[in-house]
Design an enzyme around this catalytic site. Structure first.
Site, PDB file in Angstrom:
ATOM      1  NE  ARG A 254      49.589 -16.829   2.415  1.00 32.56           N
ATOM      2  CZ  ARG A 254      48.560 -17.343   1.733  1.00 32.56           C
ATOM      3  NH1 ARG A 254      48.275 -16.896   0.546  1.00 32.56           N
ATOM      4  NH2 ARG A 254      47.832 -18.303   2.278  1.00 32.56           N
TER       5      ARG A 254
ATOM      6  CG  ASP B  47      52.557 -20.370  -3.316  1.00 31.51           C
ATOM      7  OD1 ASP B  47      53.124 -20.309  -2.203  1.00 31.51           O
ATOM      8  OD2 ASP B  47      51.306 -20.340  -3.448  1.00 31.51           O
TER       9      ASP B  47
ATOM     10  CG  ASP C  67      47.594 -28.172  -6.855  1.00 34.87           C
ATOM     11  OD1 ASP C  67      47.883 -28.464  -5.678  1.00 34.87           O
ATOM     12  OD2 ASP C  67      46.451 -28.333  -7.328  1.00 34.87           O
ATOM     13  CB  VAL C  68      52.014 -29.467  -3.074  1.00 29.71           C
ATOM     14  CG1 VAL C  68      53.070 -28.387  -3.062  1.00 29.71           C
ATOM     15  CG2 VAL C  68      50.853 -29.145  -2.136  1.00 29.71           C
TER      16      VAL C  68
ATOM     17  CG  ASN D 227      56.522 -23.643   3.828  1.00 25.62           C
ATOM     18  OD1 ASN D 227      56.472 -23.542   5.055  1.00 25.62           O
ATOM     19  ND2 ASN D 227      55.938 -22.764   3.011  1.00 25.62           N
TER      20      ASN D 227
ATOM     21  CE1 TYR E  74      48.384 -27.152   9.700  1.00 28.74           C
ATOM     22  CE2 TYR E  74      48.637 -27.214  12.092  1.00 28.74           C
ATOM     23  CZ  TYR E  74      49.095 -26.826  10.847  1.00 28.74           C
ATOM     24  OH  TYR E  74      50.274 -26.147  10.737  1.00 28.74           O
TER      25      TYR E  74
ATOM     26  CE  LYS F 270      51.244 -28.879   8.836  1.00 33.17           C
ATOM     27  NZ  LYS F 270      52.164 -28.548   7.732  1.00 33.17           N
TER      28      LYS F 270
ATOM     29  CB  VAL G 296      54.483 -18.220  13.177  1.00 34.95           C
ATOM     30  CG1 VAL G 296      55.097 -16.921  12.697  1.00 34.95           C
ATOM     31  CG2 VAL G 296      55.528 -19.327  13.277  1.00 34.95           C
TER      32      VAL G 296
HETATM   33  P1  NAD Z   1      50.495 -19.424   4.713  1.00 36.98           P
HETATM   34  O1  NAD Z   1      49.049 -19.772   4.544  1.00 36.98           O
HETATM   35  O2  NAD Z   1      50.857 -18.001   4.984  1.00 36.98           O
HETATM   36  O3  NAD Z   1      51.329 -19.889   3.433  1.00 36.98           O
HETATM   37  C1  NAD Z   1      51.108 -21.137   2.819  1.00 36.98           C
HETATM   38  C2  NAD Z   1      51.567 -21.057   1.382  1.00 36.98           C
HETATM   39  O4  NAD Z   1      51.297 -22.327   0.773  1.00 36.98           O
HETATM   40  C3  NAD Z   1      50.822 -19.991   0.550  1.00 36.98           C
HETATM   41  O5  NAD Z   1      51.729 -19.250  -0.218  1.00 36.98           O
HETATM   42  C4  NAD Z   1      49.866 -20.824  -0.302  1.00 36.98           C
HETATM   43  O6  NAD Z   1      49.546 -20.211  -1.550  1.00 36.98           O
HETATM   44  C5  NAD Z   1      50.690 -22.103  -0.480  1.00 36.98           C
HETATM   45  N1  NAD Z   1      49.857 -23.255  -0.861  1.00 36.98           N
HETATM   46  C6  NAD Z   1      48.693 -23.650  -0.309  1.00 36.98           C
HETATM   47  N2  NAD Z   1      48.203 -24.710  -0.953  1.00 36.98           N
HETATM   48  C7  NAD Z   1      49.098 -25.013  -1.946  1.00 36.98           C
HETATM   49  C8  NAD Z   1      49.154 -26.008  -2.945  1.00 36.98           C
HETATM   50  N3  NAD Z   1      48.169 -26.915  -3.099  1.00 36.98           N
HETATM   51  N4  NAD Z   1      50.232 -26.028  -3.764  1.00 36.98           N
HETATM   52  C9  NAD Z   1      51.212 -25.109  -3.635  1.00 36.98           C
HETATM   53  N5  NAD Z   1      51.199 -24.130  -2.720  1.00 36.98           N
HETATM   54  C10 NAD Z   1      50.148 -24.084  -1.879  1.00 36.98           C
HETATM   55  O7  NAD Z   1      51.015 -20.376   5.880  1.00 36.98           O
HETATM   56  P2  NAD Z   1      52.379 -20.305   6.751  1.00 36.98           P
HETATM   57  O8  NAD Z   1      52.043 -19.792   8.089  1.00 36.98           O
HETATM   58  O9  NAD Z   1      53.431 -19.647   5.986  1.00 36.98           O
HETATM   59  O10 NAD Z   1      52.657 -21.866   6.905  1.00 36.98           O
HETATM   60  C11 NAD Z   1      53.645 -22.535   6.143  1.00 36.98           C
HETATM   61  C12 NAD Z   1      53.776 -23.957   6.674  1.00 36.98           C
HETATM   62  O11 NAD Z   1      54.120 -23.922   8.059  1.00 36.98           O
HETATM   63  C13 NAD Z   1      52.490 -24.777   6.560  1.00 36.98           C
HETATM   64  O12 NAD Z   1      52.805 -26.122   6.238  1.00 36.98           O
HETATM   65  C14 NAD Z   1      51.932 -24.702   7.970  1.00 36.98           C
HETATM   66  O13 NAD Z   1      51.081 -25.779   8.273  1.00 36.98           O
HETATM   67  C15 NAD Z   1      53.207 -24.712   8.801  1.00 36.98           C
HETATM   68  N6  NAD Z   1      53.057 -24.167  10.143  1.00 36.98           N
HETATM   69  C16 NAD Z   1      52.622 -22.885  10.332  1.00 36.98           C
HETATM   70  C17 NAD Z   1      52.498 -22.394  11.621  1.00 36.98           C
HETATM   71  C18 NAD Z   1      52.003 -20.993  11.886  1.00 36.98           C
HETATM   72  O14 NAD Z   1      51.761 -20.663  13.052  1.00 36.98           O
HETATM   73  N7  NAD Z   1      51.855 -20.155  10.889  1.00 36.98           N
HETATM   74  C19 NAD Z   1      52.810 -23.203  12.719  1.00 36.98           C
HETATM   75  C20 NAD Z   1      53.248 -24.507  12.490  1.00 36.98           C
HETATM   76  C21 NAD Z   1      53.386 -24.976  11.186  1.00 36.98           C
END
Ligand code: NAD
Length: 267
Positions: A18, A39, A65-66, A92, A161, A165, A196
């Protein structure tokens, strides 16, 4: 939509069920790449891969599971088999847990580091083992680590967090240096997305407001926008376009950098 040519590229995207990961999968697939979505959420991940396949893309799902080395050791060969190789890994998957320092729960901090930092490092480990000349894929390629604008600014409430990062930013450069030194032929770069307004972004705005850092979620978002020269939040497509660039030959001589895709917020 990105216009980089990714024809024939074989791409594995963690956290692809997602959000940003799914948009990255859609974007690279639309540019010709074959994709494996990995995922921890098997139901959503399988559904996302199925939806991509229904749109005519080569796409499949592997459970991962990462944080678990054995999970990587099982998932990467499955991905290589499905793709017929591996050219690009996008690390990601990530989590964000808002905590004021005075309320800090060490379990939350440890979980954040486990997923964001250890998870990314294990991804690099298995990508190198697979993509270096003696690996099962063996043709080199690119690793793209998703960091955050939080690695480059100080925003209240997200210490663990932000630290995680920042760690991704630095370990990206170490990985690029190690790959170069040992002749793996793998470029390693990071992307630092701005905020985002998806599920994670909205949660962050809510959580920081709930903890009294802003008057409301809208005020939290307004604070981000006011710090952003481009004057808006990021879109998922903005971030996916940066990933597509780093996955493509257009970035063939880009290595060991953190590409900010944040409208200038973190400059
Ligand atoms: P999200 O929570 O919508 O999606 C994260 C995905 O990672 C999910 O599908 C979840 O199931 C998966 N996940 C979580 N733990 C996991 C694990 N242990 N093993 C495998 N999969 C796992 O988040 P997003 O907004 O899509 O963010 C994606 C990346 O972008 C993240 O690293 C986040 O930190 C980074 N990010 C997001 C934003 C934002 O504003 N959304 C901004 C900067 C950076």
């Amino acid at each position: 939509m990105a216009t980089c040519d990714l024809s024939g590229r074989k791409v594995l995207i963690t956290g692809g069920a997602r959000g940003l990961g799914l948009k990255m999968a859609e974007t690279v697939a639309a540019q010709g790449a074959a994709v494996v979505v990995a995922d921890i959420d098997a139901e959503a991940g399988q559904a996302s891969a199925d939806a991509l396949a229904e749109q005519g893309h080569q796409a499949s799902f592997v459970h991962l599971d990462v944080t678990d080395d054995a999970s990587w050791a099982a998932a990467v060969p499955d991905a290589v088999a499905a793709l017929g190789g591996l050219d690009v890994l996008v690390n990601n998957a990530g989590i964000e847990i808002t905590d004021l320092f005075v309320d800090l729960d060490p379990a939350n901090a440890r979980k954040t580091f486990d997923v964001n930092v250890v998870g990314t490092m294990l991804g690099i480990k298995h990508a190198f083992l697979t993509m270096r000349p003696e690996g099962a894929a063996g043709a080199g390629g690119a690793v793209i680590n998703i960091a955050s604008v939080a690695a480059t600014i100080a925003f209240p409430g997200i210490a663990a967090y932000s630290a995680s990062k920042s760690a991704i930013d630095r370990l990206t450069r170490v990985a690029a240096a190690e790959s170069g030194r040992l002749g793996y032929g793998v470029r390693v770069n990071a992307v630092c997305p701005g905020l985002v307004p998806n599920a994670m972004g909205a949660q962050l705005a809510n959580d920081t407001a709930e903890r009294g850092l802003f008057g409301s979620p809208d005020e939290a978002v307004g604070a981000v926008v006011s710090l952003t020269p481009s004057g808006r939040l990021a879109t998922e497509q903005d971030i996916a376009n940066g990933v597509a660039f780093l996955a493509s030959e257009d970035s063939a001589f880009v290595n060991g950098v953190a590409l900010s895709v944040d409208g200038g917020m973190g400059m």
